[in-house]
Design a protein around this motif. Structure first.
Motif, mmCIF file in Angstrom:
data_model
loop_
_atom_site.group_PDB
_atom_site.id
_atom_site.type_symbol
_atom_site.label_atom_id
_atom_site.label_comp_id
_atom_site.label_asym_id
_atom_site.label_seq_id
_atom_site.Cartn_x
_atom_site.Cartn_y
_atom_site.Cartn_z
ATOM 1 N N LYS A 95 -25.999 41.914 74.730
ATOM 2 C CA LYS A 95 -26.103 42.670 75.996
ATOM 3 C C LYS A 95 -24.827 43.452 76.303
ATOM 4 C CE LYS A 95 -24.721 39.119 79.320
ATOM 5 N NZ LYS A 95 -25.132 38.377 80.501
ATOM 6 N N ASN A 96 -23.701 43.084 75.664
ATOM 7 C CA ASN A 96 -22.430 43.757 75.932
ATOM 8 C C ASN A 96 -21.961 44.670 74.816
ATOM 9 O OD1 ASN A 96 -22.271 42.398 78.388
ATOM 10 N ND2 ASN A 96 -21.165 40.693 77.491
ATOM 11 N N ALA A 97 -22.393 44.410 73.602
ATOM 12 C CA ALA A 97 -21.977 45.230 72.461
ATOM 13 C C ALA A 97 -23.054 46.280 72.196
ATOM 14 C CB ALA A 97 -21.777 44.342 71.235
ATOM 15 N N LYS A 98 -22.652 47.527 72.112
ATOM 16 C CA LYS A 98 -23.612 48.610 71.880
ATOM 17 C C LYS A 98 -24.235 48.529 70.486
ATOM 18 C CE LYS A 98 -21.408 51.806 75.070
ATOM 19 N NZ LYS A 98 -20.673 53.047 75.248
ATOM 20 N N ALA B 174 -18.519 43.083 66.025
ATOM 21 C CA ALA B 174 -17.568 42.613 65.011
ATOM 22 C C ALA B 174 -16.131 42.840 65.472
ATOM 23 C CB ALA B 174 -17.828 43.314 63.677
ATOM 24 N N LYS B 175 -15.871 43.983 66.051
ATOM 25 C CA LYS B 175 -14.520 44.300 66.524
ATOM 26 C C LYS B 175 -14.084 43.370 67.657
ATOM 27 C CE LYS B 175 -14.755 49.105 65.074
ATOM 28 N NZ LYS B 175 -14.949 50.501 65.477
ATOM 29 N N ALA B 176 -15.046 42.876 68.432
ATOM 30 C CA ALA B 176 -14.727 41.981 69.544
ATOM 31 C C ALA B 176 -14.221 40.607 69.067
ATOM 32 C CB ALA B 176 -15.943 41.809 70.442
ATOM 33 N N LEU B 177 -14.402 40.301 67.796
ATOM 34 C CA LEU B 177 -13.929 39.016 67.260
ATOM 35 C C LEU B 177 -12.447 39.039 66.877
ATOM 36 C CD1 LEU B 177 -16.998 38.203 65.005
ATOM 37 C CD2 LEU B 177 -16.300 36.959 67.057
ATOM 38 N N VAL B 178 -11.905 40.229 66.642
ATOM 39 C CA VAL B 178 -10.509 40.354 66.209
ATOM 40 C C VAL B 178 -9.568 39.930 67.330
ATOM 41 C CG1 VAL B 178 -8.732 41.945 65.357
ATOM 42 C CG2 VAL B 178 -11.113 42.180 64.591
ATOM 43 N N ASN B 179 -8.612 39.102 66.969
ATOM 44 C CA ASN B 179 -7.619 38.536 67.894
ATOM 45 C C ASN B 179 -8.229 37.614 68.942
ATOM 46 O OD1 ASN B 179 -5.366 39.696 66.634
ATOM 47 N ND2 ASN B 179 -5.731 41.607 67.701
ATOM 48 N N ARG B 180 -9.450 37.215 68.723
ATOM 49 C CA ARG B 180 -10.099 36.210 69.563
ATOM 50 C C ARG B 180 -10.593 35.093 68.660
ATOM 51 N NH1 ARG B 180 -10.766 37.013 75.013
ATOM 52 N NH2 ARG B 180 -10.049 39.060 75.622
ATOM 53 N N TYR B 181 -11.508 35.423 67.780
ATOM 54 C CA TYR B 181 -12.033 34.418 66.849
ATOM 55 C C TYR B 181 -11.138 34.324 65.618
ATOM 56 C CZ TYR B 181 -15.407 31.648 64.280
ATOM 57 O OH TYR B 181 -16.017 30.628 63.610
ATOM 58 N N ILE C 143 -19.818 43.575 54.905
ATOM 59 C CA ILE C 143 -20.860 42.624 54.512
ATOM 60 C C ILE C 143 -22.180 42.980 55.185
ATOM 61 C CG2 ILE C 143 -21.627 40.221 54.707
ATOM 62 C CD1 ILE C 143 -18.620 39.437 54.420
ATOM 63 N N LEU C 144 -22.130 43.278 56.467
ATOM 64 C CA LEU C 144 -23.345 43.645 57.208
ATOM 65 C C LEU C 144 -24.036 44.852 56.581
ATOM 66 C CD1 LEU C 144 -21.893 43.062 60.749
ATOM 67 C CD2 LEU C 144 -23.982 41.992 59.914
ATOM 68 N N LYS C 145 -23.261 45.847 56.180
ATOM 69 C CA LYS C 145 -23.827 47.037 55.551
ATOM 70 C C LYS C 145 -24.335 46.748 54.143
ATOM 71 C CE LYS C 145 -21.198 50.624 57.934
ATOM 72 N NZ LYS C 145 -20.189 51.670 57.753
ATOM 73 N N LYS C 146 -23.534 46.038 53.366
ATOM 74 C CA LYS C 146 -23.886 45.771 51.964
ATOM 75 C C LYS C 146 -25.226 45.055 51.834
ATOM 76 C CE LYS C 146 -22.230 43.627 47.723
ATOM 77 N NZ LYS C 146 -21.105 42.972 47.064
ATOM 78 N N TYR C 147 -25.478 44.099 52.708
ATOM 79 C CA TYR C 147 -26.708 43.308 52.631
ATOM 80 C C TYR C 147 -27.751 43.716 53.683
ATOM 81 C CZ TYR C 147 -23.909 40.553 49.463
ATOM 82 O OH TYR C 147 -23.107 40.160 48.403
ATOM 83 N N ASP C 148 -27.520 44.849 54.317
ATOM 84 C CA ASP C 148 -28.436 45.359 55.355
ATOM 85 C C ASP C 148 -28.669 44.361 56.466
ATOM 86 O OD1 ASP C 148 -28.835 47.934 54.330
ATOM 87 O OD2 ASP C 148 -30.398 47.221 52.951
ATOM 88 N N LEU C 149 -27.715 43.504 56.736
ATOM 89 C CA LEU C 149 -27.871 42.511 57.796
ATOM 90 C C LEU C 149 -27.878 43.156 59.178
ATOM 91 C CD1 LEU C 149 -25.518 39.730 56.393
ATOM 92 C CD2 LEU C 149 -28.014 39.787 56.334
ATOM 93 N N HIS C 150 -27.268 44.298 59.292
ATOM 94 C CA HIS C 150 -27.240 44.991 60.588
ATOM 95 C C HIS C 150 -28.651 45.316 61.071
ATOM 96 C CE1 HIS C 150 -27.957 48.915 58.645
ATOM 97 N NE2 HIS C 150 -27.187 48.418 57.681
ATOM 98 N N ARG C 151 -29.621 45.425 60.161
ATOM 99 C CA ARG C 151 -30.990 45.716 60.557
ATOM 100 C C ARG C 151 -31.586 44.582 61.394
ATOM 101 N NH1 ARG C 151 -34.844 46.631 56.266
ATOM 102 N NH2 ARG C 151 -33.805 44.875 55.302
ATOM 103 N N LEU C 152 -31.074 43.376 61.189
ATOM 104 C CA LEU C 152 -31.563 42.227 61.957
ATOM 105 C C LEU C 152 -31.150 42.296 63.423
ATOM 106 C CD1 LEU C 152 -30.704 39.437 59.371
ATOM 107 C CD2 LEU C 152 -32.963 40.465 59.789
ATOM 108 N N LEU C 153 -30.151 43.093 63.714
ATOM 109 C CA LEU C 153 -29.605 43.181 65.063
ATOM 110 C C LEU C 153 -30.156 44.352 65.851
ATOM 111 C CD1 LEU C 153 -25.916 42.458 64.068
ATOM 112 C CD2 LEU C 153 -27.584 40.837 64.977
ATOM 113 N N ASP C 154 -30.812 45.268 65.198
ATOM 114 C CA ASP C 154 -31.330 46.471 65.878
ATOM 115 C C ASP C 154 -32.630 46.187 66.600
ATOM 116 O OD1 ASP C 154 -29.168 47.892 64.920
ATOM 117 O OD2 ASP C 154 -30.232 48.569 63.134
#
Length: 128
Positions: free
Chosen positions: A88-91, A97-104, A117-128
C-alpha cells in the motif's frame, strides 16, 4: 522469495542449513540461536565483520513466517519501521526493495541485488 534467495544463497548458506534461517535475521527465536561471522557496512567504516547471534528456527516455514511478521509489524521500537516495503506504500517492487536499505540490510547495494533477482526470475510479476 528474492530476499530469501539472496540472504540464504538459495538455501545453501550455513545459516540456512544449520538454523533454517533464510533471511539473516539476528537475535534468538524461542531462545535458540546460531553464532556466525557476518559482514556489515557503514558509511564511516565501510565493510567490516562481526560475530552475531542469528535466529535458529525449527523449520524453514518458521523463518518465512517470522520474516513476514517482522516486515509487517516492525521492531518493538517502531511498528511502521518497514512501512516503505508494504504494497500500500510502495508504488512498485523497486521502491519496496529500496525501502529495505539501511533498515533491514546494511549493504548499500541490497536493493540493486534484490531487483536483479526479481527481474531475472520474473518474480516482480507476482507483485503486480
Amino acid at each position: 522469495m528474492a530476499q530469501a534467495g539472496l540472504e540464504s544463497a538459495w538455501g545453501t548458506s550455513i545459516l540456512s542449513m544449520q538454523g533454517n534461517n533464510f533471511f539473516g535475521m539476528k537475535g534468538t527465536y524461542n531462545g535458540k540461536s546460531v553464532k556466525m561471522l557476518t559482514a556489515e557496512h557503514s558509511a564511516s567504516r565501510g565493510w567490516y565483520y562481526i560475530k552475531a547471534n542469528f535466529r535458529k528456527y525449527p523449520t524453514a516455514e518458521d523463518s518465512f513466517a517470522d520474516n513476514a511478521k517482522k516486515l509487517r509489524n516492525g521492531p518493538s521500537f517502531n511498528k511502521n519501521y518497514y512501512a516503505g516495503t508494504w504494497k500500500k506504500n510502495a508504488k512498485n517492487y523497486k521502491q519496496a526493495a529500496k525501502a529495505l536499505v539501511n533498515r533491514y540490510a546494511t549493504d548499500p547495494n541490497y536493493a540493486k541485488k534484490l531487483i536483479k533477482i526479481l527481474k531475472k526470475y520474473d518474480l516482480h510479476r507476482l507483485l503486480d
